[in-house]
Design an enzyme around this catalytic site. Structure first.
Site, PDB file in Angstrom:
ATOM      1  N   SER A 572      -1.066  53.022  -4.821  1.00  0.00           N
ATOM      2  CA  SER A 572      -0.116  53.805  -5.598  1.00  0.00           C
ATOM      3  C   SER A 572       0.447  52.937  -6.737  1.00  0.00           C
ATOM      4  O   SER A 572      -0.320  52.481  -7.574  1.00  0.00           O
ATOM      5  CB  SER A 572       0.980  54.368  -4.689  1.00  0.00           C
ATOM      6  OG  SER A 572       1.669  55.410  -5.321  1.00  0.00           O
ATOM      7  N   ASP A 658      -4.346  64.799  -4.343  1.00  0.00           N
ATOM      8  CA  ASP A 658      -3.137  63.997  -4.463  1.00  0.00           C
ATOM      9  C   ASP A 658      -2.265  64.550  -5.590  1.00  0.00           C
ATOM     10  O   ASP A 658      -2.735  64.736  -6.711  1.00  0.00           O
ATOM     11  CB  ASP A 658      -3.521  62.543  -4.765  1.00  0.00           C
ATOM     12  CG  ASP A 658      -2.372  61.562  -4.622  1.00  0.00           C
ATOM     13  OD1 ASP A 658      -1.201  62.014  -4.610  1.00  0.00           O
ATOM     14  OD2 ASP A 658      -2.629  60.362  -4.534  1.00  0.00           O
ATOM     15  N   HIS A 693      -2.145  62.166  -0.915  1.00  0.00           N
ATOM     16  CA  HIS A 693      -1.758  60.828  -1.340  1.00  0.00           C
ATOM     17  C   HIS A 693      -1.991  59.798  -0.235  1.00  0.00           C
ATOM     18  O   HIS A 693      -2.269  58.636  -0.505  1.00  0.00           O
ATOM     19  CB  HIS A 693      -0.286  60.827  -1.754  1.00  0.00           C
ATOM     20  CG  HIS A 693       0.134  59.594  -2.492  1.00  0.00           C
ATOM     21  ND1 HIS A 693      -0.407  59.210  -3.697  1.00  0.00           N
ATOM     22  CD2 HIS A 693       1.049  58.632  -2.187  1.00  0.00           C
ATOM     23  CE1 HIS A 693       0.163  58.089  -4.118  1.00  0.00           C
ATOM     24  NE2 HIS A 693       1.044  57.715  -3.204  1.00  0.00           N
TER      25      HIS A 693
END
Length: 728
Positions: A572, A658, A693
């Protein structure tokens, strides 16, 4: 890194089509040749990602035995049939359990009894993995709910105070948009009430007549708190609060004493609370401290001497935050005229992260010397000269994490979680009256795990500006300091998020292959207090990236690590870090694993209609309005700074659904890297077509994802075989 000889065509990546798209801001034009990949519904995009998956499979086919070995090691070390420690709420003990061979947890409860002996009444019932629990009621079986669905994730669970109804929300796409349902726990039937497209978090009103939930806008920003009255049409649900500022995030919780609905509106730099008296829901919201005061705070109502007060955790004149007690009627006065009483003073060396409340105590979460700790303070005498000093449970390891797991308002105990790099997760009950600790569970690691075979230690790496960067270093105890060992270095470094010590069964598979695992607590995280975070955000963001490179340099010179056998890993915002260090110092890494990487940050943040973009302005700055921020971000954004150098082997791992970091970012990045690199190392894109995610859903699927990432890194640094004296 070899593939099946029968499919040689798969070992050659298909060049991505280049279609120029111009983006102009502040007089600067950037030509993006891969923006066409943003069209998620385009068959060409799906075909491209599918072809990339085939290429990745072919290039990494030689790692399949290692992936299977690591997956098997994770599975063999995990107690697959297990239970959590029951936690009491009113008349029930609630817990979850897992069963061997099944992907998802099962949510259960058993009835509690009251004898009048608080110690006995709040001691959880003994439960044994694999043995039936007398009187067990299964509330929710995730395996049944997930049957036939490509993805399954729970977004929230809530039970009414009387224990009759269960509300839960589930996501079946991975896009973190949930459907809310309500179950009658007596009959097992679902009520007709069904609310689609909600966000995380669900709570019943104290009387169980209504449900509170949040809704996101088109940019995936939670902006509404709504109330659903049971038995009424969803179309009639009332908006309790709506936040129209695109840079503010909205959430809610029910206060510990169940008297108030607390709506929090904020960003990383300031906040605001709107409060609803649940005994008088039609009275409307009141504001505590306006966001115009630019104070970052949390609020919890508390009754002192029969009068309503609030405990505030705030940064007013306190960079690391402090705790103050404020009478509720003070908020009607101008801020400068309000009387605040200090409960926990500011300390430059201690970050106050927040607090929870029971009927008798305040439970503080603080961070000192990078370590998160729990402190307990009696309400008796609070804010007076007779106030007690905070008590802190005592643990005997240097690097550990202690968190509050549960603090039921009427309970005489609080539930603590504990873990370290070497100690599997433990659950303790802490008795508030006498400070005694009672170990309720330590997670079992199968296969004869012996913590003495490993070492966890703190080291400090000097940054270029002289700042010392804390490193957490975990290794096998029998490694020799001869400069020959491989290493994996991991970091995050954003949003004031701390990478705290924790146990990982999967990490043992790296350690047992002789890999030294290092977590770099770089600036931008929260490990060293608020200043540490501020030195790694906005126009100081480059410190995050150079800290990581400097930490790598320190490791390479430590005498422990072979400088040619270092892999880097992050996800991320940590994936943005991976992209940045790949550009800054590609020669320092044998491989880089970038998980759901935020590598096209400038493009994303320049478009406020994209998910979460406007919320990012407080972290990175606003490049739309500030040319200096635009210039600074363009200097480090990974996608726009790919250059003709020999990049290491790189794996970008992403998910098609995501909503936080869109798949298009790593897809574009990999295409540009592959076109530009001057080296021979493969650069691959792996897209989970049904995940979100966090990747695929289900614990076995997640274990395979971890095994894939770890195998990629271990293969690159030449650490595929387990050490001969690995504990069995």
């Amino acid at each position: 890194m070899t593939a099946d000889a029968t499919t040689p065509e798969l070992l050659v990546p298909h060049p991505a089509p280049r279609v120029p798209t111009e983006r102009t801001h502040h007089g600067d034009t950037f030509v993006d040749h891969y923006d066409w990949m943003r069209q998620k519904d385009s068959p060409d995009v799906v075909e491209y990602l599918t072809r990339e998956n085939s290429y990745t499979d072919a290039v990494t086919a030689g790692q399949e035995p290692l992936r299977e070995a690591i997956f098997s090691e994770i599975k063999d070390r995990t107690q697959e049939t297990d239970l959590s420690v029951p936690a009491r709420k009113r008349g029930w003990w609630y817990y979850s359990r897992t069963e061997e061979g099944r992907q998802y947890a099962i949510q259960c409860r058993v009835a509690a009894t009251d004898t009048g002996d608080p110690t006995r009444d709040w001691t959880p019932p003994a439960v044994v993995p694999g043995q039936a629990v007398p009187g067990e009621q299964i509330m929710l079986d995730g395996n049944d709910l997930a049957e036939g669905k490509p993805f399954f994730s729970l977004g929230g669970l809530a039970v009414t105070e009387d224990g009759t109804l269960l509300a839960y929300s589930e996501d079946n796409a991975g896009d973190e948009r949930f459907t809310l349902r309500i179950k009658d726990l007596a009959s097992g039937e679902l009520l007709p009430d069904e609310v689609p497209d909600i966000f995380y978090g669900v709570a019943f009103s104290p009387d169980g007549s209504r449900l509170y939930y949040t809704v996101v806008d088109d940019s995936w920003r939670p902006y509404q708190v709504k109330a659903h009255v049971l038995g009424t049409p969803v179309a009639d649900d009332v908006v309790v609060y709506q936040e129209d500022d695109v840079a503010m995030w909205t959430g809610f919780e029910i206060s510990a004493d169940r008297s108030r609905l607390l709506i929090s509106i904020g960003c990383s730099e300031y906040s605001e609370y709107r409060v609803l008296d649940l005994a008088r829901p039609d009275a409307g919201l009141t504001t505590l401290i306006s966001r115009d005061e630019r104070i970052l705070y949390d609020a919890e109502p508390v009754t002192i001497a029969g009068a309503p007060h609030y405990l505030l955790t705030h940064d007013r004149g306190a960079k690391n935050s402090m705790v103050s007690l404020v009478a509720a009627d003070q908020f009607a006065r101008p801020l400068a005229d309000q009387e605040w009483t200090t409960v926990v003073p500011h300390d430059d060396a201690v970050r106050v992260d927040g607090l929870s409340l029971t009927r008798s105590h305040v439970v503080l979460s603080v961070r000192r010397d990078t370590i998160e700790r729990v402190q307990v303070l009696p309400l008796a005498g609070l804010g007076t000269p007779e106030q007690f000093l905070p008590a802190e449970p005592d643990f005997d390891e240097e690097l550990f994490t202690s968190n509050l797991a549960n603090a039921e308002f009427d309970s005489p105990i609080i539930r603590l979680s504990y873990a370290s790099y070497l100690t599997p997760p433990r659950v303790y009950d802490y008795v508030l009256e006498d400070g005694s600790l009672h170990l309720r569970k330590e997670t079992e690691v199968l296969g004869g795990y012996d913590s003495t075979r490993y070492v966890a230690e703190r080291q400090w790496a000097p940054a270029a500006d002289g700042t010392l960067i804390p490193l957490s270093v975990v290794r096998r105890a029998d490694l020799v300091q001869d400069g020959s060992n491989p290493a994996v270095i991991y970091a995050y470094g954003s949003y004031e998020v701390s990478m705290d010590p924790g146990f990982s069964i999967a990490r043992l598979s790296l350690l047992d292959r002789g890999i030294i695992f290092v977590t770099a607590h770089i600036r931008g995280g929260g490990e060293m207090g608020r200043t540490w975070y501020e030195q790694g955000k906005k126009l100081a963001k480059k410190n995050t990236f150079t800290d990581f490179v400097d930490a790598t340099t320190f490791l390479a010179a430590s005498g422990w690590v072979d400088e040619h056998r270092i892999a880097a890993m992050g996800g991320s915002a940590g994936g943005l870090l991976m992209g940045a260090v790949a550009n800054l110092a590609p020669e320092k890494y044998r491989a880089i694993v970038a998980q759901v990487p935020f590598v096209d940050a400038l493009t994303t943040i320049l478009d406020p209609d994209l998910p979460l973009s406007a919320l990012e302005w407080e972290e990175w700055g606003n490049p739309l309005t500030d040319p200096e921020v635009y210039r600074y971000m363009k200097e480090y954004t990974p996608y726009e700074n790919v250059r003709p150098v020999a990049y290491p082997r790189i794996a970008a791992v992403t998910s098609f659904n995501d909503t936080r970091v869109l798949y298009v970012e790593p897809a574009k990045w990999v295409a540009e890297l592959r076109r530009t690199t001057t080296g021979p190392e493969p650069i691959v894109l792996k897209t989970e077509m049904d995940g979100g995610h966090g990747g695929a859903s289900g614990r076995y699927s997640r274990w395979r994802d971890v095994a894939w990432d770890y195998a990629f890194a271990a293969d690159a640094v030449g650490a595929t075989a387990r050490m001969t004296d690995t504990p069995q």
